[in-house]
Motif scaffolding. Structure first.
Motif, PDB file in Angstrom:
ATOM      1  N   TYR A 109       2.865   3.089 -18.165  1.00 17.91           N
ATOM      2  CA  TYR A 109       1.779   2.123 -17.997  1.00 17.91           C
ATOM      3  C   TYR A 109       0.822   2.614 -16.920  1.00 17.91           C
ATOM      4  N   GLU A 110      -0.333   1.984 -16.846  1.00 15.64           N
ATOM      5  CA  GLU A 110      -1.288   2.257 -15.775  1.00 15.64           C
ATOM      6  C   GLU A 110      -2.015   0.972 -15.423  1.00 15.64           C
ATOM      7  N   LYS A 111      -2.043   0.642 -14.167  1.00 18.10           N
ATOM      8  CA  LYS A 111      -2.762  -0.532 -13.685  1.00 18.10           C
ATOM      9  C   LYS A 111      -3.906  -0.088 -12.791  1.00 18.10           C
ATOM     10  N   PRO A 112      -4.910  -0.952 -12.594  1.00 14.01           N
ATOM     11  CA  PRO A 112      -6.064  -0.542 -11.782  1.00 14.01           C
ATOM     12  C   PRO A 112      -5.644  -0.110 -10.381  1.00 14.01           C
ATOM     13  N   LEU A 113      -6.322   0.915  -9.890  1.00  8.48           N
ATOM     14  CA  LEU A 113      -6.051   1.437  -8.556  1.00  8.48           C
ATOM     15  C   LEU A 113      -7.175   1.036  -7.614  1.00  8.48           C
ATOM     16  N   VAL A 114      -6.806   0.497  -6.474  1.00  9.51           N
ATOM     17  CA  VAL A 114      -7.764   0.127  -5.438  1.00  9.51           C
ATOM     18  C   VAL A 114      -7.398   0.875  -4.158  1.00  9.51           C
ATOM     19  N   VAL A 115      -8.382   1.025  -3.286  1.00 12.63           N
ATOM     20  CA  VAL A 115      -8.164   1.711  -2.011  1.00 12.63           C
ATOM     21  C   VAL A 115      -8.208   0.661  -0.910  1.00 12.63           C
ATOM     22  N   GLY A 116      -7.025   0.228  -0.459  1.00  9.53           N
ATOM     23  CA  GLY A 116      -6.946  -0.837   0.528  1.00  9.53           C
ATOM     24  C   GLY A 116      -7.155  -0.378   1.952  1.00  9.53           C
ATOM     25  N   GLU A 117      -7.126   0.943   2.180  1.00 11.78           N
ATOM     26  CA  GLU A 117      -7.383   1.502   3.504  1.00 11.78           C
ATOM     27  C   GLU A 117      -7.904   2.924   3.348  1.00 11.78           C
ATOM     28  N   TYR A 118      -8.827   3.291   4.224  1.00 14.29           N
ATOM     29  CA  TYR A 118      -9.260   4.678   4.372  1.00 14.29           C
ATOM     30  C   TYR A 118      -9.976   4.803   5.710  1.00 14.29           C
ATOM     31  N   ASN A 119      -9.994   5.966   6.258  1.00 12.44           N
ATOM     32  CA  ASN A 119     -10.834   6.324   7.392  1.00 12.44           C
ATOM     33  C   ASN A 119     -10.448   7.720   7.845  1.00 12.44           C
ATOM     34  N   GLY A 124       0.785  -1.223   0.000  1.00  9.55           N
ATOM     35  CA  GLY A 124       0.000   0.000   0.000  1.00  9.55           C
ATOM     36  C   GLY A 124       0.820   1.277   0.000  1.00  9.55           C
ATOM     37  N   ALA A 125       0.349   2.264  -0.756  1.00 15.07           N
ATOM     38  CA  ALA A 125       0.970   3.581  -0.790  1.00 15.07           C
ATOM     39  C   ALA A 125       0.340   4.444   0.288  1.00 15.07           C
ATOM     40  N   PRO A 126       1.116   5.015   1.205  1.00 16.55           N
ATOM     41  CA  PRO A 126       0.540   5.816   2.292  1.00 16.55           C
ATOM     42  C   PRO A 126      -0.113   7.081   1.783  1.00 16.55           C
ATOM     43  N   TYR A 127      -0.987   7.638   2.617  1.00 17.07           N
ATOM     44  CA  TYR A 127      -1.807   8.774   2.197  1.00 17.07           C
ATOM     45  C   TYR A 127      -0.967   9.975   1.777  1.00 17.07           C
ATOM     46  N   ALA A 128       0.210  10.144   2.377  1.00 12.66           N
ATOM     47  CA  ALA A 128       1.014  11.336   2.088  1.00 12.66           C
ATOM     48  C   ALA A 128       1.791  11.230   0.788  1.00 12.66           C
ATOM     49  N   LEU A 129       1.812  10.045   0.173  1.00 11.15           N
ATOM     50  CA  LEU A 129       2.635   9.859  -1.017  1.00 11.15           C
ATOM     51  C   LEU A 129       2.261  10.803  -2.161  1.00 11.15           C
ATOM     52  N   PRO A 130       0.986  10.914  -2.549  1.00  9.09           N
ATOM     53  CA  PRO A 130       0.677  11.770  -3.696  1.00  9.09           C
ATOM     54  C   PRO A 130       1.057  13.231  -3.493  1.00  9.09           C
ATOM     55  N   ASP A 137      -2.343  -0.075  -4.752  1.00  9.48           N
ATOM     56  CA  ASP A 137      -3.154   0.165  -3.557  1.00  9.48           C
ATOM     57  C   ASP A 137      -2.796   1.521  -2.965  1.00  9.48           C
ATOM     58  N   LEU A 138      -3.766   2.451  -2.951  1.00  8.57           N
ATOM     59  CA  LEU A 138      -3.571   3.791  -2.396  1.00  8.57           C
ATOM     60  C   LEU A 138      -4.407   3.934  -1.133  1.00  8.57           C
ATOM     61  N   HIS A 139      -3.808   4.399  -0.056  1.00  7.65           N
ATOM     62  CA  HIS A 139      -4.507   4.581   1.219  1.00  7.65           C
ATOM     63  C   HIS A 139      -4.947   6.032   1.359  1.00  7.65           C
ATOM     64  N   LEU A 140      -6.211   6.218   1.709  1.00 12.78           N
ATOM     65  CA  LEU A 140      -6.819   7.549   1.713  1.00 12.78           C
ATOM     66  C   LEU A 140      -7.127   7.999   3.137  1.00 12.78           C
ATOM     67  N   TYR A 141      -6.096   8.547   3.795  1.00 11.65           N
ATOM     68  CA  TYR A 141      -6.258   9.110   5.126  1.00 11.65           C
ATOM     69  C   TYR A 141      -6.068  10.632   5.131  1.00 11.65           C
ATOM     70  N   GLY A 142      -5.752  11.216   3.993  1.00 14.05           N
ATOM     71  CA  GLY A 142      -5.550  12.655   3.918  1.00 14.05           C
ATOM     72  C   GLY A 142      -6.866  13.400   3.893  1.00 14.05           C
TER      73      GLY A 142
END
Length: 481
Positions: free
Chosen positions: A225-235, A166-172, A199-204
């Protein structure tokens, strides 16, 4: 790669950061299904499955698989933590590279085969750029291990998908030369052939979600390239979203680390029994000693905070669950997974842990005795959201003329009538004190029923093909049924 994420939308829940590692594996999937979740994510550690070389123990895995009825999608995060097999000897955190990649291949291959095609998504560790906490190794180390995991998964179950850690929320939002971005650039450049899903985590901040998703996709596109993006964590909420809370927490941590923790007997450096505290524990203890003087934006995350602040945090949490899902789904995401269902084991709290302060109140459920029976208010909102979005094919954000502060979404559902979701952007802490505003929109049905994210019915009137109601910070579902 689109077939790696089957059609339709699924809302999921993560059990916790472990299952069966610190206690007997218990029943939780029926409770998760009762909330309307159709995807379950669970963690397993190398240490609990192969505690000694060649000695497999699948009791926790089997306890989990026995609860499945085939309707769920299953996501397993495999953590490379072992007393004997990994470079850093541990049963829990941080995972680290295998000493012998052939042994790692055999472990993953046996695990995937044991699950017999019932797991759709296999993830190689979690947030590996948090070096020292969730990965003890370099980006190159991670890519090397990802390559082995990908081969093991595909050899054992060709239809399964491999998820990048998973990519942490602060990455983007991070600078291009930040350590996190450089770490993931290595993963995306050198590991492109060894994963199927990002996998992108959405805590921001919630209003940043569409841009963060675009940035994450752009990071892949930068390498062609681009692969499907899923959200493996958020809250949300959590202290880092409130400057007042962040400042108070950072001040306490800085003071504790500057002073050092030590001594025996009373005082900041010792607990009631005279045991030495770590600087982290000393900082947390100092915060609890002066809770009443702290900003309310921090108090609400603390155990035993005033009831009115506890209730406010629950309301913010319920709104955020709806907002984050609608924003992600409108950006083309088809899988979101909420962190988290419940504590790892019954009766566990650690107020002197920073992690408890940051994330301890995210749980949807809690134990009554040894069974997961207690529902927090957020669980009721998740169930409401899952019910309203059942059968969803897609979500589109609609622009309201001259009202950029209004967030309006059209939800398309198979075999169901029209559904709109609307709220007004406001400060998440103080915005609920502002009066509601009038809203009207074209409406194709003869009637409309409105309920907000807190489960409260809201008056809605249909006249001359338009629906009229009042809206506020709290998202409102408007449906014909």
């Amino acid at each position: 790669m689109g077939d790696m994420v089957p059609p339709g939308v699924r809302l999921g829940i993560v059990r916790a950061i472990s299952y069966g590692l610190f206690g007997k594996p218990d029943e939780f999937v029926p409770q998760l299904r009762a909330l309307g979740a159709t995807l379950v994510r669970v963690y397993f550690y190398w240490s609990q499955i192969e505690p000694e070389p060649g000695q497999d123990r699948f009791d926790a895995v089997d306890a989990f698989l026995d609860q499945l009825d085939g309707s769920e999608e299953v996501w397993v995060t495999v953590c490379s933590s072992s007393r004997w097999a990994t470079q850093q000897a541990t049963e829990f955190l941080p995972p680290s590279p295998a000493k012998d990649q052939d042994a790692y291949y055999r472990f993953v291959h046996r695990l995937v085969r044991h699950c017999g095609g019932r797991v759709r998504f296999w993830q190689c560790d979690n947030e590996p750029c948090n070096v020292g906490l969730t990965w003890s190794g370099t980006a190159a180390d991670y890519v090397a291990q990802l390559r082995v995991m990908h081969r093991a998964v595909k050899d054992a179950d060709p239809d399964a998908a491999v998820v990048l850690g998973g990519a942490p929320y602060a990455l983007p939002a991070g600078a291009p030369d930040s350590p996190e971005r450089q770490f993931f650039d290595t993963l995306l450049r050198d590991g492109r052939d060894y994963f199927d899903l990002f996998d992108l985590h959405l805590y921001g901040p919630a209003d940043r979600i569409p841009a963060d998703i675009d940035t994450a996709r752009g990071m892949m596109l930068a390498f062609g390239y681009e692969k499907p993006l899923v959200v493996g964590e958020y809250n949300a909420p959590w202290p880092n979203l409130f400057p007042e809370a962040t400042a108070a927490l950072e001040q306490a941590m800085a003071a504790a680390f500057a002073a050092g923790a030590g001594g025996s007997g009373g005082g900041q450096g010792a607990d009631a029994a005279g045991a030495r505290r770590t600087p982290e524990q000393a900082a947390m203890a100092s915060l609890y000693e002066r809770m009443a003087s702290l900003p309310p934006q921090l108090q609400m995350f603390m155990r035993g905070c005033p009831p009115q602040l506890e209730d406010k945090r629950h309301r913010i949490n319920r709104r955020e669950l709806v907002m984050r899902n609608l924003l992600a789904l409108s950006a083309g995401v088809r899988r979101t997974v909420c962190w988290n269902l419940a504590p790892d084991i019954p009766g566990y709290e650690d107020p002197l842990s920073v992690m408890d302060l940051l994330f301890g109140k995210f749980a949807l459920l809690d134990y009554e005795g040894t069974e997961l029976r207690h529902r927090y208010p957020s669980a009721e909102t998740f169930a409401l959201l899952a019910d309203r979005l059942a059968g969803v094919d897609g979500v589109t954000r609609l622009q309201v003329p001259a009202r950029p502060d209004l967030m309006l979404f059209e939800v398309r559902r198979r075999g169901r009538g029209p559904l709109l979701v609307v709220w007004e952007q406001r400060d998440p802490f103080d915005g609920e004190d502002e009066p509601p505003v009038a809203f009207d929109w074209p409406w194709p049905a003869a009637r409309a029923a409105a309920v907000d994210a807190l489960g409260q019915a809201q008056p809605a009137e249909v006249l001359d093909g338009r629906v009229t109601l009042e809206v506020s910070l709290t998202p409102v579902f408007i449906a014909a049924d």
